[in-house]
Design a protein around this motif. Sequence first.
Motif, mmCIF file in Angstrom:
data_model
loop_
_atom_site.group_PDB
_atom_site.id
_atom_site.type_symbol
_atom_site.label_atom_id
_atom_site.label_comp_id
_atom_site.label_asym_id
_atom_site.label_seq_id
_atom_site.Cartn_x
_atom_site.Cartn_y
_atom_site.Cartn_z
ATOM 1 N N ILE A 1 1.264 3.423 -2.435
ATOM 2 C CA ILE A 1 1.158 2.307 -3.396
ATOM 3 C C ILE A 1 0.009 1.381 -2.977
ATOM 4 O O ILE A 1 -0.719 0.850 -3.808
ATOM 5 N N GLY A 2 -0.160 1.245 -1.656
ATOM 6 C CA GLY A 2 -1.222 0.371 -1.138
ATOM 7 C C GLY A 2 -2.614 0.976 -1.213
ATOM 8 O O GLY A 2 -3.597 0.314 -0.888
ATOM 9 N N GLY A 3 -2.692 2.228 -1.635
ATOM 10 C CA GLY A 3 -4.020 2.848 -1.774
ATOM 11 C C GLY A 3 -4.633 3.234 -0.448
ATOM 12 O O GLY A 3 -5.838 3.491 -0.368
ATOM 13 N N LEU A 4 -3.807 3.279 0.614
ATOM 14 C CA LEU A 4 -4.324 3.702 1.921
ATOM 15 C C LEU A 4 -4.358 5.217 2.020
ATOM 16 O O LEU A 4 -5.046 5.786 2.851
ATOM 17 N N ALA B 1 6.617 14.598 3.011
ATOM 18 C CA ALA B 1 7.113 13.244 3.251
ATOM 19 C C ALA B 1 7.736 12.669 1.981
ATOM 20 O O ALA B 1 8.695 11.897 2.051
ATOM 21 N N LEU B 2 7.188 13.018 0.840
ATOM 22 C CA LEU B 2 7.760 12.606 -0.451
ATOM 23 C C LEU B 2 7.920 13.856 -1.304
ATOM 24 O O LEU B 2 7.007 14.675 -1.392
ATOM 25 N N LYS B 3 9.083 13.947 -1.923
ATOM 26 C CA LYS B 3 9.365 15.209 -2.642
ATOM 27 C C LYS B 3 9.569 14.984 -4.146
ATOM 28 O O LYS B 3 10.376 15.669 -4.765
ATOM 29 N N GLY C 1 12.561 11.940 1.659
ATOM 30 C CA GLY C 1 11.447 11.925 0.704
ATOM 31 C C GLY C 1 11.840 11.687 -0.736
ATOM 32 O O GLY C 1 10.988 11.823 -1.616
ATOM 33 N N VAL C 2 13.061 11.318 -0.967
ATOM 34 C CA VAL C 2 13.457 11.000 -2.354
ATOM 35 C C VAL C 2 14.292 9.725 -2.361
ATOM 36 O O VAL C 2 14.873 9.341 -1.344
ATOM 37 N N SER D 1 7.586 4.315 4.390
ATOM 38 C CA SER D 1 6.220 3.842 4.701
ATOM 39 C C SER D 1 5.163 4.676 3.987
ATOM 40 O O SER D 1 4.124 4.152 3.575
ATOM 41 N N THR D 2 5.440 5.981 3.857
ATOM 42 C CA THR D 2 4.490 6.837 3.131
ATOM 43 C C THR D 2 4.346 6.356 1.697
ATOM 44 O O THR D 2 3.230 6.250 1.159
ATOM 45 N N LEU D 3 5.497 6.045 1.078
ATOM 46 C CA LEU D 3 5.468 5.551 -0.295
ATOM 47 C C LEU D 3 4.674 4.245 -0.370
ATOM 48 O O LEU D 3 3.849 4.047 -1.273
#
Lengths: 233, 444
Positions: free
Chosen positions: A56-59, A25-27, A222-223, A50-52
Amino acid sequence: MNSTQIISISSLTKRYTLGASEIWALKGVDLSVRKGEFLSLVGSSGSGKSTLLNLIGGLDTPTSGLIETPTGKIGTMSPRELARYRAHFVGMIFQSFNLVPHRTAQANVELALYFTDAHPGDRAKLASDMLTHLGLKDRLHHRPADLSGGEQQRVAIARALVKNPEVLLADEPTGNLDRDNSLAICELLADWNRQGGTVIMVTHNLDLARQYSHRVLRMDYGVIVNETEGGLP
Amino acid sequence: MTVKDVLGMSFGNLWRMKTRSFLTISGVIIGIMALSSLLSFGVGMQQLASENFELLELFTSLQVLPHSVVRSEREDHTAADTTAPRVVMLNDSVMQDISRIPGVASVYPEDVFSARVECRGREANTSVYALLAQMGQSAPYSRMKKGRFFSSDSARETVIARELAVRLGFKQPDSILGQEIEVVTASMNPGAALPMFMSGGKVSPFREMRYKLTVCGLLKSDGLDEQPRQLIVPWITAQNMEKISFRSAFDILSMIRKGGKGYSSLTVRMKSYREFEAVRDTLEARGYRTFSIADQFEEMKKAFMIIDTMLGAVGMLALVVASLGIANTMIMSITERFREIGVMKSLGADDRHIQLLFLAESGVVGFIGGVVGLTFGWILTRIAAVVIMWWMEKQGQTGIDVFAMPWWLMLASVAFGVGVSLLAGALPSRRAAKVDPVHSLRHD
């Protein structure tokens, strides 16, 4: 991380495993968020916005890379430290509001204070003041089902802000709202930002992003692929 | 998050799902009701036995019975006849010997003979016990059901058990007080010896002797068994009665061997239960045969423990079924509140908070079920006690309450309800704590 930065992200990756397949999801995201900044993340569905935001939200926890905040580094925090980070450092609002349906507007806002250091005796007043501040004085004892979409999102914003976080994370906050309500919600976020709060907003609405943000980042696969200045000076 | 918050949220969630909560709690109520009432029965029986033993001073008294004693065990033995047994006759010198043993408060003789009792045209056969009047100062005779113990050793009075009064036709046993009864004994008729030989055994060598006594007291009889001593007469009054003082051929054989008749038995009372073992051991070391209920009670306690365990197991079955209901309710609750769990986590709840919330909910179910179940269990035992007492009295017995609900049983029942509920909620609450907030916040 210097004194003007509130969040510093380096080489952040996130991999999900679905059965036998892996989804990145993030690369490798590198990002620096300044204190008091209104930052918008735009991009198509599945681009990793949303993944990012969740990281960041610590979820969620990253697969690799670091998210540095004044309270610690996400990825190295214990689950309890991460919960405390969510309780104090960030406030989150969502596209689908995520209010607890059986609790009144005031009780929903109070819920956010259960996990902070706020004195139990002060919770009701803090929640009521925040809802009044957001124009919901007459809706304190209404349940979410009795509120309009705009009102529900304002309750969600009240819930996120009542604990006085450093950073407000908004995941498509206007996605379920009409134009007028979307503008009203963005105004509330901008107003809080003007008072010194940091906002990171995920949105599909490029116009709103440009209008209310200092910076707009476009994500794809993802970038971060593009960064433009927003409408705010 | 404070304890008040946790409990408030737990009660709130249960209140919101009233029907489901009611059904889940009902399971616990039934389980605790069954458990507490069954254990109440077991405890009640044990308590009743123990109370009656104490009431009758059976823990501080024992009986010394006539017995063959091996000489070598006695202080006055000689080396020549170490194995030759001799019979101890329970007489005054033995009484004195026993009364000098440290810890012995008093020693009373007891004599027993068979007789027929007649009153108002009704008759009943029974064993008659002869006791000293001073025994009326100690239990169980110090506390009569009605009336008093006889006034002196030579009084022409008697004390009667409730059951014998009923056998004599007194539907209200109390009404026998003040009535005159006749004790009919069998006695040797010396004048009949010659006619008996002359007639070739056709003339009986026995005759009937009649003694009128006034009933002055009714024995207390609220134990599990009927009062063992049905008729008690003063010691000297009994000695003055012409009677053949035996109940069986064994008594005659024993008399022949002893060369005379001693007391049927001696009752030894200890100063306290602490001295019981030492006194009993001393008596047995001196060759006396003893019998005490206290020894039997230890065995009874084991039996009661087994009964309690079995009764508890039956109650537990109901509670196990209830615990499955709790687990099911909790799992359903997690499914329904999947998104709420995610919201709470996004607001700063950690796994511990979520687990605590769900565990508390299980605990509240157990607590409410425990308290209500205990209340219902208590009501059930009261109703059962009334019915049992009514039935026993209808059968001519003294009604007894066979249930007991001591404070520890009440506390244990509620604690057990909470404990089982927490166990049932442990796995679901752990599952709730492990909910992925990202997943749950996207859940519809």
